[in-house]
Design a protein around this motif. Structure first.
Motif: not given
Length: 190
Positions: A23-28, A93-98
């Motif tokens: 669930k770690k954010e992926i950069s823009k 949908l809730q789990k994935v970061p993007v």
């Protein structure tokens, strides 16, 4: 990841189940690179039929809630989707970061058949997938039949069709290759 050729990247690409994405954010910037590479997909008549809507953070959580509400309402009306499928889809949908909504824009002039426009979007998704693989990310293209129910919440325009959600994230663990059969029976030299 260090790959020496496009062939290595192609063979390393996996359909990583959403539950295996952190669930770690992926950069823009990474997301923008995926989308830039998507735009280089082959496309007859240069219609560029791909449309993408990017959901992260709060917008993705709201999307998951809205999709869940729509699916539950449709189930109550008799739409044939199992409760477990709804829960799994919303949970992913809730789990994935993007989550990237993949949409085809059919050429209003109808200069080519719809299947060619869908094929172009599919190649755009493959470009995103290969880019994600090259960056050491996992990806999954969720294409359940019920995505047709989300036109309104996705604010689709005339001539647009939802094709699915492309999920991207860091992978929890390496996934083994599923391999491929010998391709000789699928090929005929003339």
């Amino acid at each position: 990841m260090n790959y020496n050729s496009i062939s290595e990247i192609i063979k390393a690409r996996r359909a990583t189940p959403p539950g295996m994405l952190m669930k770690k954010e992926i950069s823009k910037e990474v997301i923008e690179e995926l989308l830039e590479n998507a735009s280089w997909a082959p496309n007859h008549k240069k219609t560029e039929p791909w449309r993408f809507k990017i959901y992260t953070g709060e917008s993705k959580q709201k999307l998951a809630e809205n999709c869940g509400s729509i699916l539950e309402a449709k189930r109550a009306e008799g739409y044939p989707v199992a409760e477990e499928k709804v829960a799994k889809f919303v949970g992913n949908l809730q789990k994935v970061p993007v989550a990237i909504a993949t949409i085809v824009q059919i050429d209003p002039a109808k200069r080519l058949p719809e299947w060619e426009e869908v094929a172009a979007v599919s190649m755009a998704v493959q470009n995103m997938w290969l880019t994600a693989t090259e960056k050491g990310l996992g990806a999954f293209w969720a294409t359940p039949g019920f995505v047709e129910l989300f036109d309104e919440i996705l604010e689709l325009q005339l001539g647009q069709k939802m094709l699915g959600f492309f999920y991207v994230g860091e992978v929890m663990m390496d996934y083994p290759s599923p391999g491929r059969r010998d391709q000789a029976p699928n090929i005929e030299w003339k």
